[in-house]
Design a protein around this motif. Structure first.
Motif, PDB file in Angstrom:
ATOM      1  N   HIS A  44       0.833  -1.214   0.000  1.00  0.00           N
ATOM      2  CA  HIS A  44       0.000   0.000   0.000  1.00  0.00           C
ATOM      3  C   HIS A  44       0.861   1.255   0.000  1.00  0.00           C
ATOM      4  O   HIS A  44       0.637   2.178  -0.793  1.00  0.00           O
ATOM      5  CB  HIS A  44      -0.928   0.015   1.215  1.00  0.00           C
ATOM      6  N   HIS A  45       1.852   1.299   0.887  1.00  0.00           N
ATOM      7  CA  HIS A  45       2.676   2.514   0.977  1.00  0.00           C
ATOM      8  C   HIS A  45       3.504   2.727  -0.292  1.00  0.00           C
ATOM      9  O   HIS A  45       3.745   3.873  -0.694  1.00  0.00           O
ATOM     10  CB  HIS A  45       3.568   2.442   2.217  1.00  0.00           C
ATOM     11  N   LEU A  46       3.916   1.646  -0.938  1.00  0.00           N
ATOM     12  CA  LEU A  46       4.626   1.797  -2.204  1.00  0.00           C
ATOM     13  C   LEU A  46       3.697   2.339  -3.276  1.00  0.00           C
ATOM     14  O   LEU A  46       4.113   3.143  -4.128  1.00  0.00           O
ATOM     15  CB  LEU A  46       5.213   0.458  -2.638  1.00  0.00           C
ATOM     16  N   ALA A  47       2.438   1.918  -3.254  1.00  0.00           N
ATOM     17  CA  ALA A  47       1.473   2.452  -4.225  1.00  0.00           C
ATOM     18  C   ALA A  47       1.276   3.949  -4.029  1.00  0.00           C
ATOM     19  O   ALA A  47       1.199   4.716  -5.000  1.00  0.00           O
ATOM     20  CB  ALA A  47       0.135   1.717  -4.081  1.00  0.00           C
ATOM     21  N   VAL A  48       1.228   4.381  -2.780  1.00  0.00           N
ATOM     22  CA  VAL A  48       1.047   5.810  -2.494  1.00  0.00           C
ATOM     23  C   VAL A  48       2.282   6.598  -2.889  1.00  0.00           C
ATOM     24  O   VAL A  48       2.188   7.733  -3.379  1.00  0.00           O
ATOM     25  CB  VAL A  48       0.729   6.005  -0.996  1.00  0.00           C
TER      26      VAL A  48
ATOM     27  N   MET B  66       1.532   4.987   9.241  1.00  0.00           N
ATOM     28  CA  MET B  66       2.101   3.707   8.835  1.00  0.00           C
ATOM     29  C   MET B  66       1.136   2.554   9.077  1.00  0.00           C
ATOM     30  O   MET B  66       1.224   1.508   8.425  1.00  0.00           O
ATOM     31  CB  MET B  66       3.406   3.443   9.589  1.00  0.00           C
ATOM     32  N   ALA B  67       0.216   2.730  10.042  1.00  0.00           N
ATOM     33  CA  ALA B  67      -0.722   1.665  10.406  1.00  0.00           C
ATOM     34  C   ALA B  67      -2.103   1.871   9.804  1.00  0.00           C
ATOM     35  O   ALA B  67      -2.719   0.924   9.311  1.00  0.00           O
ATOM     36  CB  ALA B  67      -0.840   1.570  11.931  1.00  0.00           C
ATOM     37  N   ASN B  68      -2.590   3.092   9.857  1.00  0.00           N
ATOM     38  CA  ASN B  68      -3.965   3.381   9.454  1.00  0.00           C
ATOM     39  C   ASN B  68      -3.979   4.273   8.218  1.00  0.00           C
ATOM     40  O   ASN B  68      -3.655   5.457   8.295  1.00  0.00           O
ATOM     41  CB  ASN B  68      -4.708   4.072  10.605  1.00  0.00           C
ATOM     42  N   PRO B  69      -4.359   3.737   7.044  1.00  0.00           N
ATOM     43  CA  PRO B  69      -4.379   4.559   5.823  1.00  0.00           C
ATOM     44  C   PRO B  69      -5.353   5.716   5.892  1.00  0.00           C
ATOM     45  O   PRO B  69      -5.252   6.662   5.107  1.00  0.00           O
ATOM     46  CB  PRO B  69      -4.802   3.560   4.734  1.00  0.00           C
ATOM     47  N   PHE B  70      -6.305   5.638   6.834  1.00  0.00           N
ATOM     48  CA  PHE B  70      -7.335   6.672   6.948  1.00  0.00           C
ATOM     49  C   PHE B  70      -7.307   7.338   8.314  1.00  0.00           C
ATOM     50  O   PHE B  70      -8.319   7.868   8.774  1.00  0.00           O
ATOM     51  CB  PHE B  70      -8.712   6.049   6.676  1.00  0.00           C
ATOM     52  N   GLY B  71      -6.156   7.331   8.965  1.00  0.00           N
ATOM     53  CA  GLY B  71      -6.014   7.985  10.260  1.00  0.00           C
ATOM     54  C   GLY B  71      -6.049   9.498  10.129  1.00  0.00           C
ATOM     55  O   GLY B  71      -5.942  10.055   9.027  1.00  0.00           O
TER      56      GLY B  71
ATOM     57  N   ALA C 110      -4.174  12.160   2.397  1.00  0.00           N
ATOM     58  CA  ALA C 110      -5.408  11.898   1.660  1.00  0.00           C
ATOM     59  C   ALA C 110      -5.094  11.068   0.423  1.00  0.00           C
ATOM     60  O   ALA C 110      -4.098  11.311  -0.266  1.00  0.00           O
ATOM     61  CB  ALA C 110      -6.080  13.209   1.269  1.00  0.00           C
ATOM     62  N   LEU C 111      -5.926  10.081   0.145  1.00  0.00           N
ATOM     63  CA  LEU C 111      -5.684   9.189  -0.974  1.00  0.00           C
ATOM     64  C   LEU C 111      -6.444   9.587  -2.233  1.00  0.00           C
ATOM     65  O   LEU C 111      -6.235   8.981  -3.283  1.00  0.00           O
ATOM     66  CB  LEU C 111      -6.057   7.750  -0.585  1.00  0.00           C
ATOM     67  N   ASP C 112      -7.282  10.594  -2.138  1.00  0.00           N
ATOM     68  CA  ASP C 112      -8.104  10.984  -3.293  1.00  0.00           C
ATOM     69  C   ASP C 112      -7.262  11.340  -4.508  1.00  0.00           C
ATOM     70  O   ASP C 112      -7.619  10.992  -5.640  1.00  0.00           O
ATOM     71  CB  ASP C 112      -9.008  12.171  -2.926  1.00  0.00           C
ATOM     72  N   ALA C 113      -6.153  12.036  -4.278  1.00  0.00           N
ATOM     73  CA  ALA C 113      -5.341  12.518  -5.395  1.00  0.00           C
ATOM     74  C   ALA C 113      -4.286  11.519  -5.843  1.00  0.00           C
ATOM     75  O   ALA C 113      -3.580  11.771  -6.820  1.00  0.00           O
ATOM     76  CB  ALA C 113      -4.663  13.833  -5.008  1.00  0.00           C
ATOM     77  N   VAL C 114      -4.184  10.380  -5.171  1.00  0.00           N
ATOM     78  CA  VAL C 114      -3.169   9.389  -5.531  1.00  0.00           C
ATOM     79  C   VAL C 114      -3.592   8.670  -6.808  1.00  0.00           C
ATOM     80  O   VAL C 114      -4.724   8.196  -6.925  1.00  0.00           O
ATOM     81  CB  VAL C 114      -2.965   8.365  -4.399  1.00  0.00           C
ATOM     82  N   ASP C 115      -2.683   8.602  -7.763  1.00  0.00           N
ATOM     83  CA  ASP C 115      -2.969   7.928  -9.036  1.00  0.00           C
ATOM     84  C   ASP C 115      -2.653   6.446  -8.887  1.00  0.00           C
ATOM     85  O   ASP C 115      -1.584   5.979  -9.270  1.00  0.00           O
ATOM     86  CB  ASP C 115      -2.137   8.558 -10.152  1.00  0.00           C
TER      87      ASP C 115
ATOM     88  N   SER D  54     -12.664   2.271  -3.788  1.00  0.00           N
ATOM     89  CA  SER D  54     -13.674   2.191  -4.847  1.00  0.00           C
ATOM     90  C   SER D  54     -14.537   3.440  -4.868  1.00  0.00           C
ATOM     91  O   SER D  54     -14.857   3.972  -5.944  1.00  0.00           O
ATOM     92  CB  SER D  54     -14.539   0.949  -4.642  1.00  0.00           C
ATOM     93  N   ALA D  55     -14.920   3.942  -3.685  1.00  0.00           N
ATOM     94  CA  ALA D  55     -15.744   5.151  -3.607  1.00  0.00           C
ATOM     95  C   ALA D  55     -15.011   6.371  -4.152  1.00  0.00           C
ATOM     96  O   ALA D  55     -15.639   7.337  -4.603  1.00  0.00           O
ATOM     97  CB  ALA D  55     -16.169   5.393  -2.162  1.00  0.00           C
ATOM     98  N   MET D  56     -13.671   6.329  -4.122  1.00  0.00           N
ATOM     99  CA  MET D  56     -12.859   7.414  -4.685  1.00  0.00           C
ATOM    100  C   MET D  56     -12.672   7.260  -6.188  1.00  0.00           C
ATOM    101  O   MET D  56     -12.023   8.092  -6.823  1.00  0.00           O
ATOM    102  CB  MET D  56     -11.486   7.448  -4.013  1.00  0.00           C
ATOM    103  N   GLY D  57     -13.189   6.179  -6.747  1.00  0.00           N
ATOM    104  CA  GLY D  57     -13.028   5.937  -8.182  1.00  0.00           C
ATOM    105  C   GLY D  57     -11.733   5.246  -8.541  1.00  0.00           C
ATOM    106  O   GLY D  57     -11.347   5.231  -9.713  1.00  0.00           O
ATOM    107  N   LYS D  58     -11.055   4.652  -7.554  1.00  0.00           N
ATOM    108  CA  LYS D  58      -9.789   3.972  -7.825  1.00  0.00           C
ATOM    109  C   LYS D  58     -10.059   2.576  -8.402  1.00  0.00           C
ATOM    110  O   LYS D  58     -11.077   1.943  -8.090  1.00  0.00           O
ATOM    111  CB  LYS D  58      -8.954   3.839  -6.551  1.00  0.00           C
ATOM    112  N   PRO D  59      -9.156   2.069  -9.224  1.00  0.00           N
ATOM    113  CA  PRO D  59      -9.333   0.732  -9.817  1.00  0.00           C
ATOM    114  C   PRO D  59      -8.982  -0.359  -8.810  1.00  0.00           C
ATOM    115  O   PRO D  59      -7.842  -0.823  -8.727  1.00  0.00           O
ATOM    116  CB  PRO D  59      -8.367   0.742 -11.001  1.00  0.00           C
ATOM    117  N   VAL D  60      -9.947  -0.784  -8.020  1.00  0.00           N
ATOM    118  CA  VAL D  60      -9.696  -1.736  -6.950  1.00  0.00           C
ATOM    119  C   VAL D  60     -10.643  -2.918  -7.075  1.00  0.00           C
ATOM    120  O   VAL D  60     -11.793  -2.775  -7.485  1.00  0.00           O
ATOM    121  CB  VAL D  60      -9.847  -1.058  -5.566  1.00  0.00           C
TER     122      VAL D  60
END
Length: 356
Positions: free
Chosen positions: A192-196, A266-271, A276-281, A307-313
């Motif tokens: 996950h962190h590498l994707a971000v 590092m533990a909680n992606p939504f802490g 914010a992950l919205d802008a992550v491609d 998925s709610a952010m429109g990401k390909p998951v």
């Protein structure tokens, strides 16, 4: 400068148990004087395969000499790959960069169960598997493991660019235009962190050169996410199971920066302090959850939010399986079903690299 804790092999029955302040089921114990006792490997999950597999070649290399970090590399033999439609007609195989689990505190690419899983993964998925180690906590707290994973991808890029860095063993089989990053449990969190970090990593290439590898997607196998607020699957986890809530809390206490809570980024992606992950491609993401896994709700929530952010998951749930079932039983039918899902993702996912 703080004194580094002493690390020794796990002591036997005569160890001063009264001085133990943290105990990870005997595999890792922290004493009150800072000494860390480690077991050399797991004793609860024997290897399914021996050190060899009839259709897989493997070898080991050091990718970071200063930190003594190793990678085990697996590839189907040419005859086996051709039989599975892999390298026939000159086609090469997708590359799976894999990071093991262990709560950031335990595990190794050399452990027998991890080795067995990677052998089967390479054979059944028809892929080159690169099982990379990383520094462990509490000697090296997060983000050390993620930094090492970034370093491994840098090493991999060097293998592609500089012929002098490698011996051609990887290049004979690997399609570096089809690289996927995966990991189980803590390794899934690393993925996950590498994707971000992917966008910034690619932009930091020396001289603005094109990226020699193309990461097509990420596969998070039962990722080890945390949070201060308990999920239902955490709260309902029986205390007498091997992988229980108390054990996972111990992992976080030992791996997060000192004083941090489970809401740390590092533990909680939504802490509250997480980026914010919205802008992550995001490249395509496959999330695997287990119906009997204490972390099931966090994996499902992660996939649903992306998925709610429109990401390909994509979410794949194995209803009757516990956490890490595929490394606990690398030869099981359920592991075969998991690898079939991974294989389909490898062959259905194709992202064209952006022009440089």
């Amino acid at each position: 400068m703080p004194t580094m804790p002493a690390v020794v092999a796990a002591a036997g029955a005569g160890a001063p148990c009264a001085n133990v302040v943290e105990d990870l089921v005997g595999f890792l114990r922290v004493l009150s004087d800072g000494t860390i006792l480690r077991s050399p490997g797991p004793v609860f999950c024997p290897a399914t395969f021996p050190g060899e597999h009839p259709s897989v070649e493997w070898k080991e290399a050091v990718y970071d000499k200063a930190k003594n970090l190793h990678v085990r590399m697996y590839k189907p033999s040419p005859a086996a790959a051709a039989g599975d439609g892999g390298e026939q007609d000159g086609r090469k195989l997708p590359v799976l960069v894999y990071f093991h689990g262990g709560g950031f505190c335990l595990g190794s690419c050399t452990w027998a169960n991890v080795h067995s899983f990677c052998l089967r993964l390479a054979a059944d998925a028809g892929a080159v598997v690169l099982s990379a180690g990383y520094r462990l906590a509490p000697e090296n707290r997060l983000p050390a493991a993620v930094d090492d994973a970034v370093g491994f991808l840098h090493w991999l890029r060097e293998q592609v660019v500089d012929a002098d860095c490698g011996d051609g063993w990887l290049a004979e089989a690997a399609d570096f235009g089809r690289v996927f990053v995966t990991g189980d449990s803590a390794g899934g969190t690393i993925a996950h962190h590498l994707a971000v970090r992917a966008d910034s990593a690619a932009s930091n290439l020396a001289g603005g050169e094109p990226d020699p590898i193309t990461i097509q997607g990420y596969i998070l196998l039962m990722p080890f996410f945390g949070g201060v607020r308990r999920t239902p699957s955490e709260a309902e986890c029986p205390a007498d199971v091997f992988l229980n809530l108390d054990l996972f809390d111990r992992f976080w206490r030992l791996s997060l920066p000192a004083g941090a809570t489970r809401d740390h980024p590092m533990a909680n992606p939504f802490g509250p302090d997480s980026p914010a992950l919205d802008a992550v491609d995001f490249r395509p993401v496959l999330v695997v959850a287990g119906g009997l896994d204490m972390l099931r709700d966090r994996a499902v929530d992660y996939a649903q939010r992306l998925s709610a952010m429109g990401k390909p998951v994509e979410l794949a749930e194995f209803a009757g399986e516990h956490h890490g079932f595929f490394t606990l039983g690398p030869g099981s039918d359920a592991t075969g079903d998991l690898i079939a899902v991974v294989t389909r993702f490898l062959h259905d996912t194709r992202v064209v690299a952006a022009p440089k």
